[in-house]
Design a protein around this motif. Structure first.
Motif, short mmCIF file in Angstrom:
data_model
loop_
_atom_site.label_atom_id
_atom_site.label_comp_id
_atom_site.label_asym_id
_atom_site.label_seq_id
_atom_site.Cartn_x
_atom_site.Cartn_y
_atom_site.Cartn_z
N HIS A 280 0.85 -1.19 0.00
CA HIS A 280 0.00 0.00 0.00
C HIS A 280 0.88 1.23 0.00
N ILE A 281 0.62 2.12 -0.94
CA ILE A 281 1.48 3.30 -1.11
C ILE A 281 1.43 4.22 0.10
N MET A 282 0.34 4.19 0.86
CA MET A 282 0.20 5.09 2.00
C MET A 282 0.67 4.47 3.32
N ARG A 283 1.06 3.21 3.29
CA ARG A 283 1.37 2.53 4.54
C ARG A 283 2.77 1.95 4.51
N GLY A 284 3.70 2.74 4.95
CA GLY A 284 5.08 2.30 5.03
C GLY A 284 5.43 1.91 6.45
N ARG A 285 6.58 2.36 6.91
CA ARG A 285 7.05 2.05 8.26
C ARG A 285 6.32 2.91 9.30
N GLN A 286 6.39 2.47 10.53
CA GLN A 286 5.93 3.27 11.66
C GLN A 286 7.12 4.10 12.16
N PRO A 287 6.93 5.41 12.37
CA PRO A 287 8.05 6.23 12.85
C PRO A 287 8.56 5.74 14.20
N GLY A 288 9.87 5.64 14.33
CA GLY A 288 10.47 5.25 15.58
C GLY A 288 11.01 6.45 16.34
N GLU A 289 11.69 6.20 17.42
CA GLU A 289 12.27 7.28 18.22
C GLU A 289 13.30 8.03 17.39
N GLY A 290 13.22 9.34 17.41
CA GLY A 290 14.16 10.17 16.66
C GLY A 290 13.75 10.43 15.23
N ALA A 291 12.59 9.92 14.80
CA ALA A 291 12.13 10.16 13.44
C ALA A 291 11.79 11.64 13.26
N ILE A 292 11.99 12.14 12.05
CA ILE A 292 11.64 13.52 11.73
C ILE A 292 10.32 13.50 10.96
N HIS A 293 9.31 14.14 11.52
CA HIS A 293 7.97 14.13 10.94
C HIS A 293 7.79 15.37 10.05
N LEU A 294 7.58 15.12 8.76
CA LEU A 294 7.35 16.20 7.80
C LEU A 294 6.04 15.98 7.07
N SER A 295 5.08 15.41 7.78
CA SER A 295 3.79 15.10 7.17
C SER A 295 2.65 15.96 7.72
N SER A 296 2.93 16.76 8.73
CA SER A 296 1.89 17.58 9.35
C SER A 296 1.87 18.98 8.77
N ASN A 297 0.66 19.55 8.66
CA ASN A 297 0.52 20.93 8.19
C ASN A 297 0.59 21.94 9.32
N ASP A 298 1.01 21.51 10.47
CA ASP A 298 1.16 22.41 11.63
C ASP A 298 2.46 23.21 11.46
N TYR A 299 2.44 24.12 10.51
CA TYR A 299 3.67 24.81 10.09
C TYR A 299 4.32 25.61 11.21
N LEU A 300 3.50 26.17 12.10
CA LEU A 300 4.03 27.03 13.16
C LEU A 300 4.19 26.28 14.48
N SER A 301 3.96 24.97 14.46
CA SER A 301 4.11 24.12 15.64
C SER A 301 3.26 24.62 16.80
#
Length: 426
Positions: A43-64
């Protein structure tokens, strides 16, 4: 000691109503053509699960802002005090009311006479187009405009007239052919982060007597001195009839918004189906959004950090040979092409702890799938360097040199138009 054994009750298996042949064929087509033939059973949308230390660049929360204590406190206190409020359509609201007061405050922030809150950006766009166009109205829409704008055209029963992405000359020719109508664009396009040439757009629209609609979902909060959006930052408020926005991006909430005239605000609430037939936002959502607006105004360092981070990554990824398709914003797209190539890119990034968002058809054109990196203002210098290093490492592994987007980059001069203007208001 109690030695009794609790009886386990097994539930009977649930049986679904049998699907008629026409529906079964459609569902089976998805699993056959996409899951099996294109994604090789994955499935193109289902890869790995992020582990500790992963950098998340999938959220639109631009200003955190999703965990900002002032915002959370405002929402929590309101929820404890008011619960979920009165559950009803917003058309019944009048007089002193937090929702109506926030509509006025956000409209003022954006330099508009009035505004309307909707349940989502999708509802704002579909409802707006439905209420300003009909079967006699040509609606000119950028080919990369958000799907909710296209859905609004279908809802209105209007004629969709597409024009090439950010090609104002093609737009002009289309209007000459079909006549005055409604023009739909995004200020910042969500797929690849390109920016609409709004100054030219308003000239074209005004010269033909068209209605202009600009979706500011990805520039509200992030662009302008106070985050008022790109239209206001460029001084074009009196030339754009309507601005829409999803507040699920920089505002990190759940709502949509439309700027308009006072007269239209009343008309919209009793004309647009999403406004009439959906329940209004809940009190704690309004309280959270109101607090968010204050934070966005009072903490400009977040915008500065966001654009600094985005510029750093754009420059370095461009130098590495990636075709960023004229990106000028906090959205950076790595266009890998086919869905198989995109799965390979996803896996290479995720194996090294970088998690972006997969965009493929129908969000993109066929064979122009990509990984979208949504940048935020709290990425550290080490994280930025790590992203660049990973993108350097994987170029050969993912076959970047053979991507169609890479060949286009080599064949075309770099896109530099509007960069100075956008940098000045970012």
């Amino acid at each position: 000691m109690n030695h009794s054994v609790m009886t386990l009750h097994r539930t009977k298996p649930f049986h679904h109503a049998p699907e008629p042949a026409f529906l079964a064929r459609r569902v089976e087509g998805y699993y056959r053509e996409r899951v099996q033939n294109t994604w090789d059973g994955g499935h193109i949308m289902r890869g790995r699960q992020p582990g500790e230390g992963a950098i998340h660049l999938s959220s639109n929360d631009y200003l955190s802002l999703a965990r900002h204590p002032k915002i959370l406190r405002a929402a929590a206190e309101c929820l404890l005090k008011s619960g979920n409020g009165l559950l009803m359509s917003g058309i019944f609201l009048h007089g002193a009311n937090p929702l109506l007061e926030f509509e006025k405050r956000l409209a003022n922030f954006m330099g508009a006479q009035a505004g309307v809150l909707c349940q989502s950006g999708f509802a704002a766009n579909t409802g707006l187009v439905q209420s300003i166009a009909d079967e006699n109205t040509p609606v000119y829409v950028d080919k990369m405009a958000h799907m909710s704008l296209w859905e609004g055209i279908r809802s209105a029963g209007a004629q969709a007239v597409a024009f090439h992405h950010n090609d104002m000359e093609h737009l002009n020719r289309q209007i000459l052919k079909y006549g005055p109508g409604v023009i739909l664009v995004d200020s910042v396009y969500s797929t690849n982060g390109s920016v609409c040439p709004l100054d030219v757009l308003v000239e074209v629209g005004a010269s033909h007597g068209c209605v202009l609609v600009v979706d500011e979902s990805h520039s509200l909060g992030t662009h302008g001195v106070h985050g008022e959006g790109l239209v206001a930052a460029l001084g074009l408020c009196d030339k754009v009839h309507f601005r829409t926005a999803s507040l699920a991006k920089a505002f990190a909430g759940r709502a949509g918004f439309i700027t308009c005239s006072e007269r239209f605000s009343e008309y919209f609430k009793f004309e647009a189906n999403p406004a009439i037939f959906s329940s209004t936002l809940l009190p704690h959502e309004i309280a959270g959004l109101d607090a968010t607006l204050t934070v966005i105004r009072d903490e400009p360092w977040r915008r500065k950090a966001l654009h600094g981070n985005a510029a750093y990554l754009r420059d370095h990824l461009d130098d590495l040979g990636y075709n960023l398709n004229g990106c000028q914003s906090q959205i950076i797209a790595l266009e890998s092409g086919t869905e198989r190539q995109t799965i390979a890119l996803r896996d290479a990034l995720e194996a090294r702890g970088i998690f972006g968002s997969v965009f493929c058809a129908p969000a993109t054109a066929k064979n122009r799938a990509l990984i979208r990196l949504s940048i935020n203002g709290t990425l550290t210098d080490d994280e930025l360097a790590r992203i660049v290093d990973v993108c350097r490492q994987i170029r050969d592994e993912v076959g970047m040199a053979d991507w169609a987007s890479t060949r286009r980059k080599k064949a075309q001069p770099p896109v530099i138009e509007h960069r100075e203007a956008i940098a000045a208001v970012a």
